[in-house]
Enzyme design. Structure first.
Site, short mmCIF file in Angstrom:
data_model
loop_
_atom_site.label_atom_id
_atom_site.label_comp_id
_atom_site.label_asym_id
_atom_site.label_seq_id
_atom_site.Cartn_x
_atom_site.Cartn_y
_atom_site.Cartn_z
CE LYS A 1 -7.71 -0.03 11.74
NZ LYS A 1 -8.16 -0.89 10.63
CB CYS B 1 -13.30 -3.97 1.86
SG CYS B 1 -14.11 -5.52 2.28
NE ARG C 1 -3.48 -0.25 2.64
CZ ARG C 1 -3.83 -0.89 3.75
NH1 ARG C 1 -3.45 -0.43 4.93
NH2 ARG C 1 -4.55 -1.97 3.69
CB CYS D 1 -8.81 -9.55 3.00
SG CYS D 1 -8.93 -8.90 4.68
NE ARG E 1 -2.81 1.49 9.53
CZ ARG E 1 -3.37 0.29 9.41
NH1 ARG E 1 -4.27 0.07 8.46
NH2 ARG E 1 -3.02 -0.70 10.21
CB CYS F 1 -11.46 -1.73 4.87
SG CYS F 1 -10.22 -2.43 5.98
CE LYS G 1 -7.85 3.23 9.15
NZ LYS G 1 -8.96 2.40 8.62
CB CYS H 1 -14.44 -8.97 8.06
SG CYS H 1 -13.24 -7.63 8.25
#
Length: 568
Positions: A204, A433, A71, A439, A140, A482, A206, A478
């Site tokens: 993470k 996603c 990414r 994934c 990120r 995302c 954002k 899931c």
């Protein structure tokens, strides 16, 4: 699974180095060591395997078909035509399934095998793009309004996003030593990380910058959000939000999606200080004992918003002003040509699920030819063409002089890129996603299922005379979210192969969470439920009332809103 906790792995990694060099050199396996699978995320990559053939390979006593997703870190999603061509070559040389635009305005490459991982990283770096901190427990890729680049306010906000991205980038030189073969220098492995410390963040993080009246970045889904305050075309400040996040775990009430809370207003030159204060507060206060409760949203809920605000003010030396008024009208993209205030043109193209490749239509080839043409255009100080990825997985070809529009249009038409001209409003706004087959968290299909479920959904809309109605639909394989499914007017969240939770009642501005309507149902049940709800909507809706707003007003769902202002 590794015997070490993520916190232990980070602490003992020598600033994210671990044994990655040794793992990459091991030719016996297509995988890397377990602890290194955690550390490689901070370098912008995940180890994955092809789940479509996992069982067959197990029967053949072969290891899984390991590969890596990479990414990029591209603040605000901006690349030049030259960079686009280099990324295109990387995709066609090393990756599978072309280029993919993420919901965070970055690129993902899928299917890169271990022996080509280093060469791919070096090629990305040669394009003046890197992958540092694109994944992992750090800040990120920073999002910025891209819908479209039409004013000096957009340029100002993008510059602030890029500067903040650079400021919050980890200081470790591990990326340069491992992937670019730079020599170790004094202090390598012990670099000072004043923002992240020895164990980086608990999870993470954002950040997104929004420019009203468009909320294309879904600012309330971000850990930290900046909503531009504009007067006479200039950015004079930001309303600041904190504590948004989409991730959850099925069946666990301790985890949940959350909208960001408004902290107050700041001046433009206070962005960096506030961001550092929020990040370091989360670094020190976040839950490192229970990883699924480690995001900032839980820190704020556990400590209290007022306590958190005071801590941020103390660390930054800045007192939040009262929030300024703002208004969002939608969180989608505007397709086709739009002229900016400087006379240049910007073309927004629909990219289904962000996937750009030559399959049914030669989209990758078409964009390659557009980039090649734009490189030959003589730029001036105000017209440097750009490619801008949107948070909704679409693409803006920006800063096009009036004289070049016809040529760009011809290339778009020749390569089937004008999807926005023929796609229904439902298809224009849908987000998915990646999910299966790569994934590791996916419980159900998302990207691959999107075209089929949209066909069925469109048929229901036509049945009820609603084909022209814009409905924000999102699908996630899931509950980690995302594709930001919990903001969709209609969303499917994967529960098992072919089965989803049906979520209803988000709004068209990204200011209201949807709620669980039906749990663990298959396609037939999903369509049956939507059929009856759309019938009610067609019969009972008010003028210009969106579907999500109708579901709340009619009592089908009970709204969880930041600002519940139903369309009048």
């Amino acid at each position: 699974m590794s015997a070490h906790s993520v916190e232990d792995i980070k602490r003992g990694s020598h600033r994210l180095r671990g044994t990655l060099v040794e793992s990459l050199a091991d030719q016996v396996t297509g995988a890397i060591a377990e602890d290194d699978q955690t550390l490689i995320k901070y370098h912008g990559s995940y180890q994955q395997d092809d789940r479509d053939i996992r069982e067959e390979r197990r029967r053949q006593k072969l290891e899984p078909a390991y590969s890596f997703m990479i990414r990029t870190r591209t603040p605000g999603g901006v690349v030049s035509p030259e960079q686009w061509l280099k990324l295109d070559r990387i995709a066609t040389t090393y990756a599978e399934r072309g280029l993919r635009i993420t919901t965070r305005q970055a690129f993902q490459f899928h299917g890169v095998i271990k022996r080509e991982l280093k060469a791919t990283m070096q090629a990305i770096n040669a394009a003046m793009i890197d992958t540092v901190a694109a994944c992992g427990d750090v800040n990120r890729n920073i999002m910025a309004a891209a819908n479209p680049h039409e004013s000096r306010a957009h340029a100002f906000v993008h510059a602030q996003a890029a500067a903040l991205s650079a400021r919050l980038r980890p200081n470790t030189r591990a990326y340069y030593e491992i992937w670019l073969d730079e020599e170790r220098i004094a202090g390598s492995g012990d670099e000072d990380e004043p923002i992240y410390g020895d164990t980086y963040l608990p999870r993470k993080f954002k950040i997104g910058f929004a420019i009203p009246p468009y909320n294309d970045v879904d600012v309330f889904a971000q850990d930290l959000g900046f909503i531009a305050i504009i007067e006479n075309g200039d950015v004079v400040g930001y309303n600041v939000t904190a504590g948004g996040g989409m991730g959850a775990t099925h069946g666990d009430p301790e985890t949940y999606p959350r909208l960001g809370s408004l902290l107050g207003a700041i001046a433009p030159d206070q962005v960096t200080a506030i961001a550092e204060a929020v990040v370091t507060t989360q670094r020190d206060w976040g839950n490192r004992a229970v990883r699924k409760r480690a995001r900032l949203k839980y820190t704020i809920d556990d400590r209290g918003l007022d306590v958190f605000r005071r801590e941020v003010e103390s660390r930054s030396g800045i007192t939040f002003a009262e929030p300024r008024d703002y208004r969002f009208i939608h969180n989608g993209d505007r397709f086709g040509w739009v002229q900016g205030e400087n006379g240049l043109w910007h073309l927004t193209l629909r990219i289904v699920a962000g996937r750009i490749w030559d399959r049914e239509q030669p989209h990758l080839t078409g964009l390659r030819e557009i980039a090649t043409h734009l490189l030959a255009v003589e730029p001036d100080a105000t017209s440097v063409p750009e490619f801008r990825m949107t948070p909704n997985q679409n693409l803006v070809i920006a800063n096009i002089p009036d004289g070049e529009r016809a040529h760009v249009d011809a290339l778009v038409a020749a390569h089937g890129l004008a999807i926005h001209e023929v796609a229904s409003p439902l298809r224009q706004n849908a987000i998915a996603c990646v999910a299966l087959p790569t994934c590791g968290l996916a419980m159900a299909e998302a990207e691959r299922y999107l075209p089929d479920i949209l066909t069925h959904f469109d048929a229901l809309l036509a049945k009820h005379g609603l084909s022209d109605q814009s409905i924000h639909f999102r699908i996630s394989g899931c509950p980690n979210g995302c594709s930001r499914p919990y903001l969709g007017e209609v969303a499917l969240v994967g529960k098992a192969p072919g089965r989803y939770n049906l979520m209803l009642g988000g709004d068209h501005r990204g200011q209201r969470l949807n709620v669980l309507h039906r749990e663990n149902i298959d396609e037939a049940a999903i369509l049956a439920e939507l059929d009856q709800l759309l019938a009610r909507y067609a019969a009972e809706r008010r003028d210009d009332e969106y579907f999500g707003d109708f579901l709340v007003r009619s009592g089908v769902v009970v709204a969880r809103a930041l600002n519940l202002e139903l369309a009048a």
